[in-house]
Motif scaffolding. Structure first.
Motif, PDB file in Angstrom:
ATOM      1  N   ASN A  22       0.827  -1.216   0.000  1.00 20.74           N
ATOM      2  CA  ASN A  22       0.000   0.000   0.000  1.00 20.74           C
ATOM      3  C   ASN A  22       0.861   1.266   0.000  1.00 20.74           C
ATOM      4  O   ASN A  22       0.523   2.257  -0.657  1.00 20.74           O
ATOM      5  CB  ASN A  22      -0.929   0.011   1.215  1.00 20.74           C
ATOM      6  CG  ASN A  22      -2.099  -0.927   1.047  1.00 20.74           C
ATOM      7  OD1 ASN A  22      -2.303  -1.509  -0.016  1.00 20.74           O
ATOM      8  ND2 ASN A  22      -2.891  -1.087   2.101  1.00 20.74           N
ATOM      9  N   TYR A  24       3.814   1.623  -1.347  1.00 18.98           N
ATOM     10  CA  TYR A  24       4.372   1.830  -2.684  1.00 18.98           C
ATOM     11  C   TYR A  24       3.291   2.196  -3.699  1.00 18.98           C
ATOM     12  O   TYR A  24       3.554   2.956  -4.629  1.00 18.98           O
ATOM     13  CB  TYR A  24       5.182   0.599  -3.115  1.00 18.98           C
ATOM     14  CG  TYR A  24       6.394   0.367  -2.233  1.00 18.98           C
ATOM     15  CD1 TYR A  24       7.158   1.446  -1.791  1.00 18.98           C
ATOM     16  CD2 TYR A  24       6.776  -0.907  -1.824  1.00 18.98           C
ATOM     17  CE1 TYR A  24       8.259   1.259  -0.968  1.00 18.98           C
ATOM     18  CE2 TYR A  24       7.883  -1.094  -1.002  1.00 18.98           C
ATOM     19  CZ  TYR A  24       8.615  -0.010  -0.575  1.00 18.98           C
ATOM     20  OH  TYR A  24       9.713  -0.189   0.249  1.00 18.98           O
ATOM     21  N   LEU A  25       2.106   1.679  -3.505  1.00 13.73           N
ATOM     22  CA  LEU A  25       0.998   2.072  -4.377  1.00 13.73           C
ATOM     23  C   LEU A  25       0.699   3.563  -4.177  1.00 13.73           C
ATOM     24  O   LEU A  25       0.481   4.313  -5.133  1.00 13.73           O
ATOM     25  CB  LEU A  25      -0.243   1.223  -4.066  1.00 13.73           C
ATOM     26  CG  LEU A  25      -1.399   1.334  -5.045  1.00 13.73           C
ATOM     27  CD1 LEU A  25      -0.979   0.903  -6.455  1.00 13.73           C
ATOM     28  CD2 LEU A  25      -2.579   0.484  -4.569  1.00 13.73           C
ATOM     29  N   SER A  28       3.235   5.451  -5.888  1.00 15.69           N
ATOM     30  CA  SER A  28       2.971   5.393  -7.329  1.00 15.69           C
ATOM     31  C   SER A  28       1.943   6.460  -7.726  1.00 15.69           C
ATOM     32  O   SER A  28       2.121   7.181  -8.716  1.00 15.69           O
ATOM     33  CB  SER A  28       2.458   3.998  -7.709  1.00 15.69           C
ATOM     34  OG  SER A  28       2.128   3.961  -9.082  1.00 15.69           O
ATOM     35  N   TYR A  29       0.895   6.572  -6.957  1.00 17.83           N
ATOM     36  CA  TYR A  29      -0.146   7.561  -7.258  1.00 17.83           C
ATOM     37  C   TYR A  29       0.378   8.986  -7.081  1.00 17.83           C
ATOM     38  O   TYR A  29       0.017   9.893  -7.839  1.00 17.83           O
ATOM     39  CB  TYR A  29      -1.380   7.330  -6.370  1.00 17.83           C
ATOM     40  CG  TYR A  29      -2.096   6.013  -6.636  1.00 17.83           C
ATOM     41  CD1 TYR A  29      -1.955   5.349  -7.859  1.00 17.83           C
ATOM     42  CD2 TYR A  29      -2.927   5.442  -5.676  1.00 17.83           C
ATOM     43  CE1 TYR A  29      -2.605   4.150  -8.104  1.00 17.83           C
ATOM     44  CE2 TYR A  29      -3.589   4.245  -5.923  1.00 17.83           C
ATOM     45  CZ  TYR A  29      -3.420   3.602  -7.129  1.00 17.83           C
ATOM     46  OH  TYR A  29      -4.076   2.428  -7.365  1.00 17.83           O
ATOM     47  N   GLU A  37       5.773   9.556 -14.750  1.00 16.92           N
ATOM     48  CA  GLU A  37       5.172   8.272 -15.115  1.00 16.92           C
ATOM     49  C   GLU A  37       6.122   7.094 -14.907  1.00 16.92           C
ATOM     50  O   GLU A  37       5.696   5.983 -14.574  1.00 16.92           O
ATOM     51  CB  GLU A  37       4.689   8.316 -16.568  1.00 16.92           C
ATOM     52  CG  GLU A  37       3.522   9.285 -16.809  1.00 16.92           C
ATOM     53  CD  GLU A  37       2.324   9.022 -15.894  1.00 16.92           C
ATOM     54  OE1 GLU A  37       2.064   7.856 -15.551  1.00 16.92           O
ATOM     55  OE2 GLU A  37       1.659  10.011 -15.503  1.00 16.92           O
ATOM     56  N   ALA A  40       6.221   6.279 -11.272  1.00 13.04           N
ATOM     57  CA  ALA A  40       4.911   5.711 -10.918  1.00 13.04           C
ATOM     58  C   ALA A  40       4.859   4.234 -11.299  1.00 13.04           C
ATOM     59  O   ALA A  40       4.375   3.390 -10.535  1.00 13.04           O
ATOM     60  CB  ALA A  40       3.791   6.485 -11.619  1.00 13.04           C
ATOM     61  N   LYS A  41       5.402   3.932 -12.476  1.00 19.85           N
ATOM     62  CA  LYS A  41       5.399   2.544 -12.941  1.00 19.85           C
ATOM     63  C   LYS A  41       6.304   1.670 -12.068  1.00 19.85           C
ATOM     64  O   LYS A  41       5.955   0.543 -11.716  1.00 19.85           O
ATOM     65  CB  LYS A  41       5.875   2.510 -14.408  1.00 19.85           C
ATOM     66  CG  LYS A  41       5.547   1.222 -15.103  1.00 19.85           C
ATOM     67  CD  LYS A  41       5.951   1.254 -16.557  1.00 19.85           C
ATOM     68  CE  LYS A  41       5.966  -0.174 -17.102  1.00 19.85           C
ATOM     69  NZ  LYS A  41       6.832  -0.317 -18.262  1.00 19.85           N
ATOM     70  N   LYS A  44       4.598   0.931  -8.838  1.00 22.19           N
ATOM     71  CA  LYS A  44       3.500  -0.030  -9.019  1.00 22.19           C
ATOM     72  C   LYS A  44       4.066  -1.441  -9.044  1.00 22.19           C
ATOM     73  O   LYS A  44       3.521  -2.355  -8.414  1.00 22.19           O
ATOM     74  CB  LYS A  44       2.776   0.289 -10.328  1.00 22.19           C
ATOM     75  CG  LYS A  44       1.435  -0.389 -10.533  1.00 22.19           C
ATOM     76  CD  LYS A  44       0.351   0.307  -9.747  1.00 22.19           C
ATOM     77  CE  LYS A  44      -1.018  -0.306 -10.026  1.00 22.19           C
ATOM     78  NZ  LYS A  44      -1.521   0.088 -11.334  1.00 22.19           N
ATOM     79  N   ALA A  47       5.014  -2.363  -5.572  1.00 22.14           N
ATOM     80  CA  ALA A  47       3.817  -2.717  -4.788  1.00 22.14           C
ATOM     81  C   ALA A  47       3.382  -4.146  -5.106  1.00 22.14           C
ATOM     82  O   ALA A  47       3.072  -4.938  -4.201  1.00 22.14           O
ATOM     83  CB  ALA A  47       2.686  -1.730  -5.082  1.00 22.14           C
ATOM     84  N   ASN A  48       3.373  -4.488  -6.395  1.00 24.30           N
ATOM     85  CA  ASN A  48       2.967  -5.844  -6.791  1.00 24.30           C
ATOM     86  C   ASN A  48       3.890  -6.888  -6.177  1.00 24.30           C
ATOM     87  O   ASN A  48       3.440  -7.948  -5.742  1.00 24.30           O
ATOM     88  CB  ASN A  48       2.974  -5.981  -8.321  1.00 24.30           C
ATOM     89  CG  ASN A  48       1.856  -5.188  -8.972  1.00 24.30           C
ATOM     90  OD1 ASN A  48       0.872  -4.842  -8.328  1.00 24.30           O
ATOM     91  ND2 ASN A  48       2.019  -4.880 -10.254  1.00 24.30           N
TER      92      ASN A  48
END
Ligand code: MG
Length: 160
Positions: A22, A24-25, A28-29, A37, A40-41, A44, A47-48
């Motif tokens: 959460n 890292y998400l 990312s946002y 971008e 952000a990638k 993401k 986070a995954n």
């Protein structure tokens, strides 16, 4: 069969991995909103990866006859001062996670659970990479200033 003490400790770590995801998400946002971008990638993907760690631990618990549990998670930060501050936070957070994993190995050792120690050592080794990666990004940002941000954003955006 896993001991209930170790099951509880691994479940706590599953929560910590989900919280990391959460965090890292959220980062990312934050980057997405600022137009970075690539960062952000990267966040993401990060986070995954943390969610995968949680899932791997949950599957391990079940394989050992235990029960994985989804608990409540504290809210994560949403704002940072700068891209550098974000990656410094990533580095600090990964150092913290390393300590959590080390403590988890200690619990497995105290329970005399060899299989769990072996399983957890994989995460110990992975933390070395996590810390080094974050430190490397922080170093590059500090060295290159504003132009480094532009290039790093492009470079990190290539992460799969
Ligand atoms: Mg992790």
């Amino acid at each position: 069969m896993i001991s209930s003490k170790l099951q509880d400790a691994i479940n706590a770590q599953i929560g910590a991995e989900m919280w990391s995801a959460n965090l890292y998400l959220s980062m990312s946002y934050y980057f997405g909103a600022k137009g970075y971008e690539g960062f952000a990638k990267w966040m993401k993907a990060q986070a995954n990866e943390e969610n995968e760690h949680a899932e791997e631990m949950a599957q391990y618990l079940m394989k050992r006859g235990g029960q994985a549990k989804v608990g409540a998670l504290e809210a994560v930060p949403q704002e940072w001062e700068s891209p550098l501050a974000v990656f410094e936070h990533v580095y600090q957070h990964e150092c913290h996670v390393s300590q959590l994993i080390d403590a988890l190995v200690d619990v497995a050792a105290a329970e005399n659970d060899k299989a769990s120690q072996d399983f957890l050592w994989g995460f110990v080794r992975e933390q070395v990479e996590e810390e080094a990666t974050a430190q490397g990004i922080v170093d590059k940002m500090k060295l290159g200033g504003a132009s480094a941000l532009y290039h790093l954003n492009a470079e990190l955006g290539t992460r799969k």
